[in-house]
Write an enzyme that holds these catalytic residues in place. Sequence first.
Site, mmCIF file in Angstrom:
data_model
loop_
_atom_site.group_PDB
_atom_site.id
_atom_site.type_symbol
_atom_site.label_atom_id
_atom_site.label_comp_id
_atom_site.label_asym_id
_atom_site.label_seq_id
_atom_site.Cartn_x
_atom_site.Cartn_y
_atom_site.Cartn_z
ATOM 1 N N ASP A 99 -36.920 -5.901 40.186
ATOM 2 C CA ASP A 99 -35.808 -5.120 40.713
ATOM 3 C C ASP A 99 -34.555 -5.976 40.540
ATOM 4 O O ASP A 99 -34.307 -6.900 41.310
ATOM 5 C CB ASP A 99 -36.063 -4.797 42.189
ATOM 6 C CG ASP A 99 -34.896 -4.056 42.842
ATOM 7 O OD1 ASP A 99 -33.793 -4.037 42.257
ATOM 8 O OD2 ASP A 99 -35.085 -3.512 43.952
ATOM 9 N N PHE A 111 -35.777 -5.965 49.508
ATOM 10 C CA PHE A 111 -35.048 -4.707 49.688
ATOM 11 C C PHE A 111 -35.091 -3.924 48.387
ATOM 12 O O PHE A 111 -34.709 -4.439 47.337
ATOM 13 C CB PHE A 111 -33.587 -4.947 50.095
ATOM 14 C CG PHE A 111 -32.881 -3.665 50.412
ATOM 15 C CD1 PHE A 111 -33.016 -3.063 51.659
ATOM 16 C CD2 PHE A 111 -32.119 -3.023 49.445
ATOM 17 C CE1 PHE A 111 -32.405 -1.853 51.945
ATOM 18 C CE2 PHE A 111 -31.502 -1.805 49.724
ATOM 19 C CZ PHE A 111 -31.640 -1.226 50.981
ATOM 20 N N LYS A 127 -26.295 -0.870 40.872
ATOM 21 C CA LYS A 127 -25.093 -1.587 41.334
ATOM 22 C C LYS A 127 -24.037 -1.859 40.251
ATOM 23 O O LYS A 127 -23.213 -1.002 39.999
ATOM 24 C CB LYS A 127 -25.510 -2.870 42.073
ATOM 25 C CG LYS A 127 -26.223 -2.533 43.397
ATOM 26 C CD LYS A 127 -26.102 -3.620 44.431
ATOM 27 C CE LYS A 127 -26.456 -3.105 45.811
ATOM 28 N NZ LYS A 127 -27.859 -3.230 46.195
HETATM 29 C C1 LIG Z 1 -28.884 -2.230 46.699
HETATM 30 C C2 LIG Z 1 -30.269 -2.440 46.247
HETATM 31 C C3 LIG Z 1 -31.149 -1.361 46.052
HETATM 32 C C4 LIG Z 1 -30.785 0.058 46.425
HETATM 33 O O1 LIG Z 1 -29.772 0.562 45.633
HETATM 34 P P1 LIG Z 1 -29.098 1.982 46.036
HETATM 35 O O2 LIG Z 1 -28.195 2.257 44.875
HETATM 36 O O3 LIG Z 1 -28.371 1.756 47.317
HETATM 37 O O4 LIG Z 1 -30.198 2.961 46.180
HETATM 38 C C5 LIG Z 1 -32.405 -1.631 45.535
HETATM 39 N N1 LIG Z 1 -32.780 -2.881 45.225
HETATM 40 C C6 LIG Z 1 -31.967 -3.943 45.412
HETATM 41 C C7 LIG Z 1 -32.427 -5.300 45.030
HETATM 42 C C8 LIG Z 1 -30.683 -3.765 45.943
HETATM 43 O O5 LIG Z 1 -29.889 -4.809 46.143
#
Ligand SMILES: *Cc1c(COP(=O)(O)O)cnc(C)c1O
Length: 399
Positions: free
Chosen positions: A223, A138, A252
């Site tokens: 990420d 994700f 986050k």
């Molecule tokens: C939540 C998340 C995203 C997206 O973050 P947003 O602030 O909602 O755009 C991207 N990568 C990972 C691993 C995430 O958990």
Amino acid sequence: MESRRLLEESAHYLMHTYNRFPIILRKGRGMKVWGADGKEYLDFVGGIAVNCLGHCHPKVVIAVQKQVQRLIHVSNYYHIEPQIKLAKILVENSFADKVFFCNSGAEANEAAIKLARRYCREVLGQNRFEVITAINSFHGRTFAALTATGQEKFHKGFEPLVPGFNYVPFNDIDALEAAITKHTCAILLEPIQGEGGVKIPDPDYLRDVRKLCDKHGILLIFDEVQTGIGRTGTLFAYEHFSVTPDIMTLAKGLGGGLPIGAMLATDKVAAGFEPGSHASTFGGNPLVCAAAATTLDVLLEDGFILDQCRRMGKHIRLKLEELKKEFPSIISEVRNMGLLVGMELTREGASTVKACMERGVLINCTAGNVLRFMPPLIVTEKEIDHLADILGQIFDHRA
Ligand SMILES: *Cc1c(COP(=O)(O)O)cnc(C)c1O
């Protein structure tokens, strides 16, 4: 009643992009939040790994109050003190040399993908553009981040997607090597798949990925939007695996609740951007950077919170493994690194989430059958024991 009217207005005025629970959260302190009806909840969702210091941490509140009176926003045409301070903290505590600020995880990944492509084209002078990502990953909802996300359910109805992406099974080094072509510019991975169900790779996998990248001259992007900012017991998850990426994305937990994203890179790779290559109006704005700098100051102050996170990670693991022994037909596996915790069930998790909420405990379910716990890193043993008791009661009723 007031709550009923608000719920009606919510359905009437807001676009229906979330299936929300029928409660309105109005106030929070530490591990607790309170509904508009006064009901108290213990929060094991933590704003989805955002509220790392708990709700309304007093030092973050004061930092925001001070900054909001001084200066809320100016353009990136000018130098911004809290932004410089935050970048310095991030660089001094990571592999990276340079930081670019934006507003969310998806945007941080967009920036990372753009930098990787531009570095290959402008610095290396090679026509490489392909990004390999993992199935079940994700990376966010904007178009390139969505395309990078290796889950068809998120793509459905939005095609055509962005060209130049390729997907391989996570934790399978042979599949990754086989997917590399002369056009591959980067491999983008979450060190631990969060939304995909708290999937932790084998200890050697990420090191082998790094070796592959070095062998083929490919960039490695981590990420760490969900795994970063202390979530796994170290400031960044890559520290557990003895590998460093070329680029890392954060969001986050970074702002202690305020919306901020960041893309970090080595000097070598950051040379792919020049003035005008990339920008964000709000990115690194004084207010959010003041909140983020204070969040990191508190997190790193004396190592106490990271230590607490590691200890509570062990404790929650112990308690959930006990539950697994007691309910082997309901719980199939418990996985965690620090306070990124997943408990895989043999059935859908939605009814358990609802039952917990009715009993005053907020938890999350991802990938359909994985209960996910991402409490503030200040969670205590007693609060974890309470969560385990509630889960035990719920499973007992249905067993
Ligand atoms: C939540 C998340 C995203 C997206 O973050 P947003 O602030 O909602 O755009 C991207 N990568 C990972 C691993 C995430 O958990």
